[in-house]
Enzyme design. Structure first.
Site, PDB file in Angstrom:
ATOM      1  N   ASP A 208     -17.234   7.205  -1.627  1.00 22.12           N
ATOM      2  CA  ASP A 208     -15.999   7.073  -0.842  1.00 22.12           C
ATOM      3  C   ASP A 208     -15.737   8.446  -0.212  1.00 22.12           C
ATOM      4  O   ASP A 208     -16.380   9.445  -0.586  1.00 22.12           O
ATOM      5  CB  ASP A 208     -14.849   6.655  -1.788  1.00 22.12           C
ATOM      6  CG  ASP A 208     -13.557   6.321  -1.059  1.00 22.12           C
ATOM      7  OD1 ASP A 208     -13.570   6.199   0.184  1.00 22.12           O
ATOM      8  OD2 ASP A 208     -12.516   6.177  -1.737  1.00 22.12           O
TER       9      ASP A 208
ATOM     10  N   HIS B  20      -7.392   0.708  -6.438  1.00 20.26           N
ATOM     11  CA  HIS B  20      -7.603  -0.147  -5.255  1.00 20.26           C
ATOM     12  C   HIS B  20      -8.306  -1.434  -5.711  1.00 20.26           C
ATOM     13  O   HIS B  20      -9.448  -1.697  -5.344  1.00 20.26           O
ATOM     14  CB  HIS B  20      -8.449   0.623  -4.229  1.00 20.26           C
ATOM     15  CG  HIS B  20      -8.426   0.025  -2.853  1.00 20.26           C
ATOM     16  ND1 HIS B  20      -7.656  -1.069  -2.490  1.00 20.26           N
ATOM     17  CD2 HIS B  20      -9.095   0.384  -1.712  1.00 20.26           C
ATOM     18  CE1 HIS B  20      -7.855  -1.352  -1.226  1.00 20.26           C
ATOM     19  NE2 HIS B  20      -8.720  -0.496  -0.728  1.00 20.26           N
TER      20      HIS B  20
ATOM     21  N   ARG C 100     -13.525  -8.689   1.900  1.00 21.80           N
ATOM     22  CA  ARG C 100     -12.093  -8.465   1.638  1.00 21.80           C
ATOM     23  C   ARG C 100     -11.324  -9.758   1.951  1.00 21.80           C
ATOM     24  O   ARG C 100     -10.415 -10.139   1.225  1.00 21.80           O
ATOM     25  CB  ARG C 100     -11.559  -7.313   2.506  1.00 21.80           C
ATOM     26  CG  ARG C 100     -12.124  -5.943   2.161  1.00 21.80           C
ATOM     27  CD  ARG C 100     -11.690  -5.469   0.792  1.00 21.80           C
ATOM     28  NE  ARG C 100     -10.256  -5.441   0.628  1.00 21.80           N
ATOM     29  CZ  ARG C 100      -9.456  -4.429   0.987  1.00 21.80           C
ATOM     30  NH1 ARG C 100      -9.981  -3.347   1.495  1.00 21.80           N
ATOM     31  NH2 ARG C 100      -8.157  -4.493   0.793  1.00 21.80           N
TER      32      ARG C 100
ATOM     33  N   CYS D  84     -16.259   1.595   0.608  1.00 24.39           N
ATOM     34  CA  CYS D  84     -15.112   0.749   0.973  1.00 24.39           C
ATOM     35  C   CYS D  84     -14.738   0.867   2.437  1.00 24.39           C
ATOM     36  O   CYS D  84     -14.089  -0.017   2.973  1.00 24.39           O
ATOM     37  CB  CYS D  84     -13.926   1.064   0.072  1.00 24.39           C
ATOM     38  SG  CYS D  84     -13.303   2.755   0.247  1.00 24.39           S
TER      39      CYS D  84
ATOM     40  N   ARG E  66       0.886  -1.171   0.000  1.00 23.14           N
ATOM     41  CA  ARG E  66       0.000   0.000   0.000  1.00 23.14           C
ATOM     42  C   ARG E  66       0.920   1.217   0.000  1.00 23.14           C
ATOM     43  O   ARG E  66       1.636   1.458   0.984  1.00 23.14           O
ATOM     44  CB  ARG E  66      -0.902  -0.007   1.232  1.00 23.14           C
ATOM     45  CG  ARG E  66      -1.606   1.320   1.436  1.00 23.14           C
ATOM     46  CD  ARG E  66      -2.705   1.253   2.463  1.00 23.14           C
ATOM     47  NE  ARG E  66      -3.860   0.551   1.948  1.00 23.14           N
ATOM     48  CZ  ARG E  66      -5.069   0.588   2.495  1.00 23.14           C
ATOM     49  NH1 ARG E  66      -5.282   1.276   3.594  1.00 23.14           N
ATOM     50  NH2 ARG E  66      -6.079  -0.071   1.957  1.00 23.14           N
TER      51      ARG E  66
ATOM     52  N   GLN F  41     -10.186  -3.977  -3.228  1.00 17.99           N
ATOM     53  CA  GLN F  41     -11.495  -3.569  -2.734  1.00 17.99           C
ATOM     54  C   GLN F  41     -12.586  -3.906  -3.765  1.00 17.99           C
ATOM     55  O   GLN F  41     -13.692  -4.302  -3.409  1.00 17.99           O
ATOM     56  CB  GLN F  41     -11.511  -2.070  -2.426  1.00 17.99           C
ATOM     57  CG  GLN F  41     -12.828  -1.591  -1.868  1.00 17.99           C
ATOM     58  CD  GLN F  41     -13.130  -2.148  -0.485  1.00 17.99           C
ATOM     59  OE1 GLN F  41     -12.307  -2.019   0.409  1.00 17.99           O
ATOM     60  NE2 GLN F  41     -14.299  -2.758  -0.307  1.00 17.99           N
TER      61      GLN F  41
END
Ligand code: CP
Ligand code: NVA
Length: 309
Positions: free
Chosen positions: A216, A128, A284, A256, A101, A131
């Protein structure tokens, strides 16, 4: 042969994406011991904070009989300036896979180029993908195939939005993005996606009749100092009950997480009956187990299916 990675969805075929989702659902319901990654080690390098990504990868590796090592720039030589290229060469001689990340997407690309083992993007400033695996699994579980459906993305044209653009192409759904001027996703991605993805200004236009509403945070990690400017730019982009009322009757809501109640989403929608955010978070774990099996295990039903198709 160079290893397979998941840096963006350009690394997966449509058939593999679908097979990963099917496998994730299977793994979620699997009972008993299944340890396809016994003695394997995943390195996890985090330049930014994480709850879901860290715990799901670490738990997934443990459940599969392997283990994970948490690394941060603060306590590795990366933080003292050791080149990414050198770090990738060294770390990938000691572990079986690496999840990163990072702030800039380029870091993951450089790391992958010099890695002997599969590299997984656990979020960058641009994408991402992990996700998205969980989001799509969640849609399949609640409503079946997402092909032909309409997804409305409300808010920032950020890393999540950009992974939705790539997923729309692979899974054949329509994506209506509503974002304020100056916060659009990259134009090259929009051009590549063509008519499947439309860019709008008014959230109501994007949501009307949509099957899935996604949003988001307005300020992503690394943009904290822009919070006030963004709050005023995104005023009118909150997903609330009035906006949800325009969507299809059985529309789902996803985020998310972490979510900011009262900013990008009202508490009523986040906690409401159309929200599947807790399943989305749980998935996830399952979708990344399917991914870890695909990339790291000796045998993988997803790999076998894609070889035979
Ligand atoms: N959604 C997500 O990636 O959460 P974390 O930042 O907690 O990993
Ligand atoms: N867009 C958010 C996603 C967090 C999981 C960020 O990058 O901070």
């Amino acid at each position: 042969m160079p290893p397979r990675h998941l840096i963006t969805f350009a690394d997966l075929s449509s058939a593999e994406f679908r097979a990963l989702i099917r496998r994730a659902i299977e793994l979620k319901h699997l009972k008993g011991l299944y340890e396809p990654l016994k003695n394997k080690v995943l390195g996890m390098l985090f330049e930014k904070s994480s709850t879901r990504t860290r715990i799901s990868f670490e738990a997934g590796m443990a459940q599969f009989g392997g283990s994970a090592i948490f690394l941060s720039p603060r306590d590795t030589q990366l933080g003292r300036g050791e080149p990414i290229e050198d770090s990738a060469r060294v770390i990938s001689r000691m572990v079986d896979g690496i999840m990163l990340r990072t702030h800039t997407h380029r870091t993951v690309e450089i790391f992958a180029k010099h890695s002997r083992v599969p590299v997984i993007n656990g979020l960058t400033d641009r994408f991402h993908p992990c996700q998205l695996l969980a989001d799509i699994q969640t849609y399949f579980e609640h409503r079946g195939d997402i092909a032909g459906r309409t997804v409305a993305w409300i808010g920032d044209g950020n890393n999540m939005c950009q992974s939705y653009i790539e997923a729309a192409e692979l899974l054949d759904f329509k994506l209506s993005i509503a974002c304020p001027e100056g916060y659009e996703p990259e134009s090259a991605l929009l051009e590549k996606a063509g008519a499947r993805v439309e860019l709008l200004r008014d959230p109501a236009d994007a949501v009307r009749g949509a099957d899935l509403i996604v949003t988001d945070v307005w300020a992503s990690m690394g943009q904290e100092e822009e919070q006030a400017t963004r709050e005023s730019a995104f005023r009118g982009y909150q997903v609330n009950a009035n906006l949800m009322a325009l969507a299809a009757k059985d529309a789902l809501f996803m985020h998310c997480l972490p979510a900011h109640r009262g900013e990008e989403v009202s508490a009523e929608v986040l906690e409401g009956p159309q929200s599947v955010v807790w399943d989305e978070a749980e998935n996830r774990l399952h979708s990344q187990k399917a991914l870890l099996e695909f990339l790291l295990a000796e045998e993988s039903p997803v790999r076998a299916a894609s070889l035979s198709s």
